[in-house]
Scaffold this motif. Structure first.
Motif: not given
Length: 147
Positions: A56-85
Motif C-alpha cells: 500500500f505504501i509502495f503504491q502511494k509513494v510510487g504514484k507520488l514519485a511518478a507524478t513528480a518526475v512526470g511533472g518535472g519533465f513536463f515543466l522542463l519541456q515547457i521551459a525549453n519550448h518557451t525559451g527559458y532554457i
C-alpha cells in the motif's frame, strides 16, 4: 597479601561475527527461522499484514514519485519550448553514448561481485527457511498494491 590475577579473555568481535548471517547479527543469536517460533497461521498473518502495508505504501509513494518526475519533465519541456532554457543536445548525446559504453562494459562480464553474491545467498537461505512468512508477505504485498 593475596595477589590478584589480572588476566582477561579478549573476544574479537570481528572474527566472531564474520561467519554469522546478517539477520542473526541484527536480531540476536536466538532469532532463526520463524518456522521454529510461530505456527503457520501466525506466520501467514504476520507476512500478509506486513506485505499489505508495504504494498500500500509502495503504491502511494510510487504514484507520488511518478507524478513528480512526470511533472518535472513536463515543466522542463515547457521551459525549453518557451525559451527559458536551452538544451545542448550535442552534450546530451555525448553523455548518453558514454553511459551506454559504461553499461556495455559492466554487463559484458555478467559476473556478480563476491560481496553481492554472499548477500544474495544469505537472502535465499533466509527465504527458504521462512517460506510461509515470505509467501504471506508476497500475497499481502500484491493485495496492498491492488488496493
Amino acid at each position: 597479601a593475596g595477589a590478584k590475577d589480572d588476566t582477561f579473555n579478549v573476544l574479537d568481535l570481528t572474527e566472531y561475527t564474520k561467519n554469522r548471517p546478517w539477520w542473526r547479527k541484527m536480531f540476536a543469536p536466538s532469532s532463526g527461522s520463524s518456522a521454529e517460533k510461530y505456527n503457520v497461521a501466525t506466520q501467514l498473518v504476520i507476512g500478509g499484514v506486513t506485505g499489505w502495508c508495504t504494498g500500500f505504501i509502495f503504491q502511494k509513494v510510487g504514484k507520488l514519485a511518478a507524478t513528480a518526475v512526470g511533472g518535472g519533465f513536463f515543466l522542463l519541456q515547457i521551459a525549453n519550448h518557451t525559451g527559458y532554457i536551452k538544451v545542448d543536445w550535442n552534450l546530451v548525446q555525448r553523455d548518453m553514448n558514454k553511459a551506454k559504453q559504461q553499461l556495455k562494459f559492466h554487463t559484458s562480464g555478467n559476473k556478480m561481485p563476491p560481496e553481492v553474491k554472499s548477500r544474495v545467498d544469505e537472502v535465499v537461505i533466509f527465504l527458504k527457511k521462512n517460506v510461509i512468512l515470505t509467501g504471506g508477505f508476497a500475497g499481502g504485498f500484491l493485495l496492498g498494491m491492488a488496493s
